[in-house]
Each structure stands twice: as C-alpha cells, then as structure tokens.
Design an enzyme around this catalytic site. Structure first.
Site, mmCIF file in Angstrom:
data_model
loop_
_atom_site.group_PDB
_atom_site.id
_atom_site.type_symbol
_atom_site.label_atom_id
_atom_site.label_comp_id
_atom_site.label_asym_id
_atom_site.label_seq_id
_atom_site.Cartn_x
_atom_site.Cartn_y
_atom_site.Cartn_z
ATOM 1 N N TYR A 69 54.935 8.170 41.646
ATOM 2 C CA TYR A 69 54.066 7.323 42.473
ATOM 3 C C TYR A 69 54.133 5.918 41.893
ATOM 4 C CZ TYR A 69 51.901 11.667 44.269
ATOM 5 O OH TYR A 69 51.657 12.892 44.836
ATOM 6 N N GLY A 221 45.940 13.711 57.567
ATOM 7 C CA GLY A 221 46.249 14.722 58.575
ATOM 8 C C GLY A 221 47.649 14.566 59.112
ATOM 9 N N THR A 229 44.611 8.304 60.125
ATOM 10 C CA THR A 229 44.695 7.997 61.547
ATOM 11 C C THR A 229 43.379 7.372 62.015
ATOM 12 O OG1 THR A 229 44.940 8.956 63.730
ATOM 13 C CG2 THR A 229 43.995 10.386 62.064
#
Ligand SMILES: NC(=O)c1ccc[n+]([C@@H]2O[C@H](COP(=O)([O-])OP(=O)(O)OC[C@H]3O[C@@H](n4cnc5c(N)ncnc54)[C@H](OP(=O)(O)O)[C@@H]3O)[C@@H](O)[C@H]2O)c1
Length: 301
Positions: A69, A221, A229
């Site tokens: 990361y 999601g 979202t």
C-alpha cells in the site's frame, strides 16, 4: 446518531488467535492517496497521521496494512510506524503478502513461496517490529495455496509471525491451509450489495472454526477500489434515516451483524469518516431491518 463520543468498544471484541481485538478496526489502504492503488495525488501526510492516531484514541486496536500500500510519496506502513510507535501493547497490526509491486508501483506477478520471507521482512522493517502479529497470504489466483501458505507457516515457526491468515480464497483453500497450520483470519471481499455464496459459505465455516472473517470493500461495495459509491439502495437509505446514521454506517453495521466473528476494517483518509465508521459499531439493527438489507443483497446483480 451522536458519533463523537462513541468508541470502538461499542462493537465488542473477538480474538485473532490469542490477540483480542475490537470488532471495528481500520484499513490503511486509503491513507496513501486519492486513487486506490496509488497513482493519484499523494495524501496529506499530517492528515493521514492524524487519522491513525485518532483511530487508536477511539479504541481501534486492529489495523490492517501492507507494504504494497504505497503511492509515489506515501507508504501506509511508514505512516503507521510514525503515527503509532512505540506501539500500544494491545495493538494488533495485520499485514498481507503475496501481491508484488515494483518501485514504480507497477503490479508484478505473485511472489513465489521462496520470496515470501523477503516480503515479510519488508513489512518488519517498515513497521519497525521484530515479529508480525498476523500475516495474511493473499491468494493471487493460485489453484492451490499449499506451497505459499507452507512457506509462511515456516516463518511462523521461526518466530517472525505470530498468527496466520488467508485472503481472497474459497472454502477449499481454508481446508487446505488448516491442514498445514492454524488460521486465525480469513479476509475476503464481502459487502451488502454483492451476492456471494462462496463468501457466505466461508463466513459460516469461519464461525464454526472460531476464525475471524474480515470483509474488505464493505463500505465501497460494488465500487471496490474506486471508493465509496454515492448511490445507495432505498433499503439502506431507509435504515440510515431510522437511525440518523449514514449509508456507510449502515453498511458497516450490516457487516458486523453477520456474526460475532466478523470484523470490520473500513479504510479512510478522512477524520470525519473515521469517527463515523467507529460509531457504526454501536448501531443495532432490528431483525426487520436486517431482512430488508438482505433483500438488497438478494436482488443485487
Ligand atoms: N485482502 C485484500 O485483498 C484487500 C483488498 C483491498 C483492501 N484490503 C484491506 O481492507 C481495507 C478496507 O478496504 P478499503 O479501505 O479499500 O474499502 P472500504 O473500507 O470499503 O471503503 C473505503 C472507501 O470508502 C470511503 N469511505 C470510508 N468511510 C466512509 C464514510 N464513513 N463515508 C463515506 N465514505 C467513506 C473512503 O474514502 P475516504 O478516504 O474519502 O473516506 C474510500 O473511498 C483496506 O484499507 C485494506 O486494509 C484488503
């Protein structure tokens, strides 16, 4: 809901092997920059450090991170080390090995089993530790994980790793790993808007074995690495309204309601979102609300 005063205690605890953690944890993948997988603008360093410190202040003691990361100027592990070391005694840092990125951030093929020691040592150096609390083997589409997991089991025996986990797996991989060494955690993509019979079966199996099931992209999601979202199903919005909560909080609460062995590791670089995510551990959903959210899942394509 009044989020500022709620701590991770509200979510309860579960043991990663002999290491108890609060069920609301924190994922570091979003600390390094605007675009997931790191090719956007690097994050504001002080803001990311503040988010990590605030997470621990709020009682989070399970942080999920990885050497891969990183963005051009930020490394999640370095941020964790700078913000939190000397580490609190009860802090459990989970890492992940298997994927490979070169210095420019380009993805390479999966690490070979004999390369995993180097990947573990890279995490040790960056985090400033002499052993890792929990290392997940991230499956990179191998059919069998036996060789890779076996290599990590040797590092566990050698004392570099305390506990082992697996990630991005199917139930047969859990069976395979358990024949080699104890598994304390399974980390898979799993979210309210994604029908996932394989994930459901894994979640059940983990419960049977006393293994933590740790979903990633629970907030994002279906959008996955693109981030949260802004479009939410009516059932999510309606449950959120009923609790004066946000859709992200409902998604996290739904995750935690899937079983006492399910842990959440929402990732954010935003201090307000962090507070909100921790507070989601106090949200108690009714049976009717869970049914309405399960229907979203059933209907999602
Ligand atoms: N094992 C694996 O293969 C694997 C793969 C991916 C990730 N992971 C781990 O799982 C962790 C969780 O995944 P993730 O961080 O990608 O996804 P996530 O937690 O599902 O969602 C993060 C996204 O949602 C936004 N967000 C977070 N909290 C929010 C809130 N309260 N309101 C609105 N938006 C919110 C974040 O943006 P802001 O920064 O703007 O809040 C970010 O775009 C990662 O951090 C990483 O540690 C593991």
């Amino acid at each position: 809901m009044t989020t500022e005063t709620i701590t991770a205690d509200a979510s309860g605890t579960f043991g990663l092997g002999d290491l108890p953690v609060r069920r609301i944890g924190f994922g570091t993948m979003r600390l390094t920059g605007s675009a997931a997988f790191h090719h956007g603008t690097p994050s504001d360093r002080e803001r990311s450090l503040a988010v990590l410190r605030k997470a621990v202040e709020l009682g989070v003691n399970h942080i999920d991170t990885a050497a891969f990361y990183f963005s051009s100027l930020r490394s999640a592990n370095e941020l964790v080390n700078t913000a939190l070391s000397p580490y609190p005694d009860d802090l459990v840092i989970a890492t992940e090995v298997g994927p490979y990125r070169d210095y420019h951030g380009a993805w390479g093929t999966s690490a070979r089993p004999d390369e995993l020691r180097g990947h573990v040592e890279e995490n040790l150096r960056q985090l400033g530790r002499d052993h890792l609390d929990l290392v997940h083997l991230r499956r990179m589409r191998q059919d069998s994980i036996a060789e890779h997991f076996g290599a990590l089991a040797e590092l566990r025996t050698a004392g570099l790793i305390r506990h082992l986990g697996i990630s991005a797996v199917e139930p047969r991989h859990l069976t395979e790993a358990l024949r080699i060494a104890p598994v304390v955690s399974v980390q898979n993509r799993y979210a309210l808007d994604r029908p996932d019979p394989v994930g459901d079966e894994l979640l059940r199996l983990c419960g049977e074995h006393g293994i933590a099931f740790v979903p990633f992209y629970a907030v994002a999601g279906e959008a996955g690495e693109r981030g949260a979202t802004a479009v939410h199903d009516d059932a999510v919005l309606s449950v959120a309204r009923a609790h004066d909560a946000t859709p992200a909080q409902v998604r996290i609460a739904w995750t935690l309601h899937q079983g006492p062995h399910v842990l959440a590791i929402p990732g954010t670089g935003n201090p307000g979102h962090l507070t909100e995510n921790v507070a989601a551990g106090a949200l108690r959903l009714t049976a009717a609300e869970l049914t309405s959210l399960d229907q979203v899942r059933g209907q999602a394509t």
